[in-house]
Design a protein around this motif. Structure first.
Motif, PDB file in Angstrom:
ATOM      1  N   ASP A 128       0.827  -1.210   0.000  1.00 30.05           N
ATOM      2  CA  ASP A 128       0.000   0.000   0.000  1.00 30.05           C
ATOM      3  C   ASP A 128       0.859   1.258   0.000  1.00 30.05           C
ATOM      4  N   ALA A 129       1.925   1.266   0.790  1.00 28.18           N
ATOM      5  CA  ALA A 129       2.796   2.439   0.876  1.00 28.18           C
ATOM      6  C   ALA A 129       3.500   2.695  -0.451  1.00 28.18           C
ATOM      7  N   PHE A 130       4.014   1.641  -1.065  1.00 33.44           N
ATOM      8  CA  PHE A 130       4.692   1.786  -2.357  1.00 33.44           C
ATOM      9  C   PHE A 130       3.691   2.237  -3.423  1.00 33.44           C
ATOM     10  N   HIS A 131       2.485   1.679  -3.379  1.00 35.99           N
ATOM     11  CA  HIS A 131       1.425   2.015  -4.329  1.00 35.99           C
ATOM     12  C   HIS A 131       0.987   3.477  -4.173  1.00 35.99           C
ATOM     13  N   ASN A 132       0.837   3.935  -2.950  1.00 34.65           N
ATOM     14  CA  ASN A 132       0.332   5.291  -2.700  1.00 34.65           C
ATOM     15  C   ASN A 132       1.407   6.362  -2.798  1.00 34.65           C
ATOM     16  N   ASN A 133       2.630   6.030  -2.424  1.00 36.73           N
ATOM     17  CA  ASN A 133       3.689   7.044  -2.366  1.00 36.73           C
ATOM     18  C   ASN A 133       4.589   7.074  -3.593  1.00 36.73           C
ATOM     19  N   CYS A 134       4.673   5.945  -4.302  1.00 36.66           N
ATOM     20  CA  CYS A 134       5.668   5.847  -5.379  1.00 36.66           C
ATOM     21  C   CYS A 134       5.030   5.628  -6.751  1.00 36.66           C
ATOM     22  N   PHE A 135       4.419   4.465  -6.955  1.00 34.79           N
ATOM     23  CA  PHE A 135       3.886   4.106  -8.268  1.00 34.79           C
ATOM     24  C   PHE A 135       2.525   3.421  -8.112  1.00 34.79           C
ATOM     25  N   THR A 136       1.505   3.947  -8.758  1.00 34.92           N
ATOM     26  CA  THR A 136       0.206   3.281  -8.771  1.00 34.92           C
ATOM     27  C   THR A 136       0.358   1.985  -9.545  1.00 34.92           C
ATOM     28  N   LEU A 137       0.267   0.865  -8.851  1.00 35.09           N
ATOM     29  CA  LEU A 137       0.689  -0.402  -9.440  1.00 35.09           C
ATOM     30  C   LEU A 137      -0.179  -0.850 -10.607  1.00 35.09           C
ATOM     31  N   GLY A 138      -1.486  -0.651 -10.526  1.00 32.98           N
ATOM     32  CA  GLY A 138      -2.354  -1.065 -11.625  1.00 32.98           C
ATOM     33  C   GLY A 138      -2.095  -0.311 -12.908  1.00 32.98           C
ATOM     34  N   LYS A 139      -1.508   0.882 -12.805  1.00 29.63           N
ATOM     35  CA  LYS A 139      -1.214   1.695 -13.979  1.00 29.63           C
ATOM     36  C   LYS A 139       0.284   1.780 -14.266  1.00 29.63           C
ATOM     37  N   SER A 140       1.092   1.281 -13.361  1.00 31.34           N
ATOM     38  CA  SER A 140       2.548   1.307 -13.515  1.00 31.34           C
ATOM     39  C   SER A 140       3.065  -0.117 -13.443  1.00 31.34           C
ATOM     40  N   THR A 141       2.760  -0.857 -14.469  1.00 26.70           N
ATOM     41  CA  THR A 141       2.930  -2.303 -14.400  1.00 26.70           C
ATOM     42  C   THR A 141       4.392  -2.745 -14.280  1.00 26.70           C
ATOM     43  N   TYR A 142       5.332  -1.958 -14.772  1.00 29.31           N
ATOM     44  CA  TYR A 142       6.729  -2.344 -14.610  1.00 29.31           C
ATOM     45  C   TYR A 142       7.137  -2.282 -13.139  1.00 29.31           C
ATOM     46  N   ALA A 143       6.493  -1.402 -12.379  1.00 28.14           N
ATOM     47  CA  ALA A 143       6.791  -1.303 -10.954  1.00 28.14           C
ATOM     48  C   ALA A 143       6.449  -2.602 -10.230  1.00 28.14           C
ATOM     49  N   LEU A 144       5.527  -3.384 -10.794  1.00 24.78           N
ATOM     50  CA  LEU A 144       5.180  -4.662 -10.181  1.00 24.78           C
ATOM     51  C   LEU A 144       6.360  -5.633 -10.174  1.00 24.78           C
ATOM     52  N   THR A 145       7.302  -5.453 -11.081  1.00 19.67           N
ATOM     53  CA  THR A 145       8.437  -6.372 -11.154  1.00 19.67           C
ATOM     54  C   THR A 145       9.394  -6.204  -9.983  1.00 19.67           C
ATOM     55  N   VAL A 146       9.328  -5.065  -9.269  1.00 17.05           N
ATOM     56  CA  VAL A 146      10.224  -4.863  -8.122  1.00 17.05           C
ATOM     57  C   VAL A 146       9.493  -5.029  -6.792  1.00 17.05           C
ATOM     58  N   VAL A 147       8.189  -5.235  -6.832  1.00 15.36           N
ATOM     59  CA  VAL A 147       7.421  -5.433  -5.597  1.00 15.36           C
ATOM     60  C   VAL A 147       7.921  -6.619  -4.777  1.00 15.36           C
ATOM     61  N   PRO A 148       8.432  -7.714  -5.398  1.00 17.58           N
ATOM     62  CA  PRO A 148       8.975  -8.803  -4.573  1.00 17.58           C
ATOM     63  C   PRO A 148      10.032  -8.360  -3.563  1.00 17.58           C
ATOM     64  N   THR A 149      10.702  -7.236  -3.836  1.00 17.46           N
ATOM     65  CA  THR A 149      11.683  -6.715  -2.879  1.00 17.46           C
ATOM     66  C   THR A 149      11.006  -6.338  -1.565  1.00 17.46           C
ATOM     67  N   LEU A 150       9.801  -5.795  -1.638  1.00 19.59           N
ATOM     68  CA  LEU A 150       9.048  -5.459  -0.426  1.00 19.59           C
ATOM     69  C   LEU A 150       8.760  -6.726   0.378  1.00 19.59           C
ATOM     70  N   LEU A 151       8.383  -7.780  -0.338  1.00 14.95           N
ATOM     71  CA  LEU A 151       8.125  -9.053   0.324  1.00 14.95           C
ATOM     72  C   LEU A 151       9.388  -9.575   1.001  1.00 14.95           C
ATOM     73  N   ASN A 152      10.510  -9.478   0.297  1.00 16.87           N
ATOM     74  CA  ASN A 152      11.772  -9.960   0.864  1.00 16.87           C
ATOM     75  C   ASN A 152      12.129  -9.212   2.148  1.00 16.87           C
ATOM     76  N   MET A 153      11.873  -7.912   2.167  1.00 23.16           N
ATOM     77  CA  MET A 153      12.174  -7.138   3.372  1.00 23.16           C
ATOM     78  C   MET A 153      11.272  -7.556   4.529  1.00 23.16           C
ATOM     79  N   CYS A 154       9.994  -7.774   4.244  1.00 26.54           N
ATOM     80  CA  CYS A 154       9.066  -8.203   5.295  1.00 26.54           C
ATOM     81  C   CYS A 154       9.449  -9.583   5.825  1.00 26.54           C
TER      82      CYS A 154
END
Length: 442
Positions: free
Chosen positions: A390-416
């Motif tokens: 949610d934070a990355f989506h709201n503060n950085c890139f709207t994921l549904g419209k910034s589909t390349y940003a979805l390729t780096v979202v796994p990094t958020l999972l790795n940090m968690c």
């Protein structure tokens, strides 16, 4: 009675011998369907095309409109870039699949909240929204859900928000407890779509799903080489639909459709989830049983289909490259070349931003590469991950419209999963993403 039972067994033996379980139609049992295209924009043509095609199949198979709910933004048929105004095709030589499709929930009404309300049968909550149509299912009914869009580990995108896998699983279990269905079938097309089901659904609740890809990989777009510059469908979706169209749904098993779809979708790993014994039921149990066999399109060979396929995240780039090839003058070529250059710069920015977020959180440059590349076998830190997304989506890139940003979202999972605090990740997105939230990082 003994004679009648013996006679029934004799009649069923040929069906049992060939693995076909007779279609169970308990008194009052009905079929309901929800079809969702979660994206918008010309680059995402294929998602609405797939969903429109799915509607045509269900309609031809006898499922009435009052039992089908369609959710799609509906910005493709009359898009300025559409050379066939008012029409959508799902195959290079296919017919229009847009005609007659209900627009139950379009534009801003394509939301996770409305999707959940539709499945819950919450007509009061949808008063004045779209058609207001909901699924009024009961304990003997079957529900078919077909969803097409982008995704990342544990999430499926809607135009302005994201549906987390654990929230979807919670909803399905709620519906089961409330006797809203006997069985549910989900076909999901998105990258990482297997992660929407992994370890979330028991094998005894009447829930069965196919994912276009494993929890760790991209799905594939298809028919990307014409007649339009963009991709007409997704490889998983066109594979299962073209098979269903060419068969008798009252005799084809879901298992057969799965095997054929998996074979044709050989650029990603199509997988089964949930109660896999449901695969022994016929397709008609969830998609209707008239079996029109009306598909008029030229069947592509596996080699031809593969040649027209590209990874989903690369569709915007491929579309621009196709447009550049067919550009008619120098001015148009220059414009498209600039668009490609800008797209590549946005992609570089996406990676740079996530690297900075990972460094801000970890404080260790050596760990950043690992956080950017490690593959998580499963998701356990759902609360942290949901807040981070949610934070990355709201503060950085709207994921549904910034589909390349979805390729780096796994990094958020790795940090968690590595144990970093939710607050640290959320604050890092705010610190790094000082620019206005981007809606075009594709």
């Amino acid at each position: 009675m003994k004679f009648a039972a013996a006679l029934m067994l004799m009649l069923m033996l040929p069906l049992i011998a060939c693995g076909r379980v007779p279609l169970d139609k308990p008194e009052g049992g009905e079929i309901w369907a929800v079809l969702v295209a979660g994206s918008d924009g010309w680059y995402n043509y294929r998602h609405q095309s797939d969903i429109c095609h799915a509607y045509q199949i269900l309609k031809a198979n006898g499922i009435p409109d009052d039992h089908i709910v369609v959710m799609m933004v509906d910005d493709i048929a009359d898009n300025d870039q559409n050379p066939y105004p008012g029409k959508i095709i799902n195959h290079p030589s296919g017919d229009d699949v847009y005609a007659g499709v209900p627009k139950d929930y379009a534009g801003r009404h394509v939301t996770v909240e409305n999707f959940f309300k539709v499945l819950r049968g919450d007509a009061n909550g949808l008063q004045g929204i779209g058609s207001g149509k909901v699924i009024n299912s009961g304990p003997n009914d079957r529900i078919f859900i077909n969803m097409d869009d982008h995704g990342s580990p544990g999430l499926f995108c809607f135009p302005h928000e994201n549906m987390m896998a654990n929230d979807f699983a919670k909803l399905v279990k709620e519906l089961k407890q409330d006797n809203k269905f006997k069985e549910m079938l989900v076909y999901m097309e998105s990258c990482y779509s297997g992660s929407m089901f992994q370890d979330l659904f028991p094998d005894d609740m009447g829930f069965y799903a196919l994912s276009a890809a494993s929890p760790y990989e991209s799905s594939m777009a298809a028919y990307c080489s014409g007649p339009l510059a963009t991709c007409l469908g997704d490889l998983f979706s066109v594979s299962w639909m073209e098979d269903v169209e060419s068969k008798d749904p009252s005799t084809e098993l879901l298992k057969e459709n799965f095997e054929i779809t998996r074979t044709r979708t050989d650029l990603s790993d199509v997988l089964q989830w949930g109660q896999t014994s449901i695969e022994n039921e016929v397709v008609a149990a969830f998609m209707g049983g008239k079996g029109s066999n009306t598909s008029p399109v030229k069947k592509y060979t596996a080699e031809e289909r593969k040649a027209t396929a590209v990874p989903s995240q690369d569709v915007p780039l491929i579309t621009l490259q196709n447009q550049l090839k067919s550009a008619k003058n120098l001015e148009e070529k220059a414009h498209l070349s600039n668009e490609i250059s800008a797209l590549n710069k946005r992609r570089s920015l996406v990676k740079h931003v996530m690297e900075k977020i990972a460094l801000t959180v970890s404080g260790d440059e050596k760990l950043v590469k690992e956080l950017m590349t490690k593959r998580q076998e499963k998701i356990t830190a759902w609360d942290c991950y949901g807040d981070a997304v949610d934070a990355f989506h709201n503060n950085c890139f709207t994921l549904g419209k910034s589909t390349y940003a979805l390729t780096v979202v796994p990094t958020l999972l790795n940090m968690c999963e590595a144990g970093y605090s939710t607050n640290a990740i959320v604050e890092a997105t705010k610190k790094v993403c000082v620019f206005p939230t981007m809606h075009n990082a594709y």
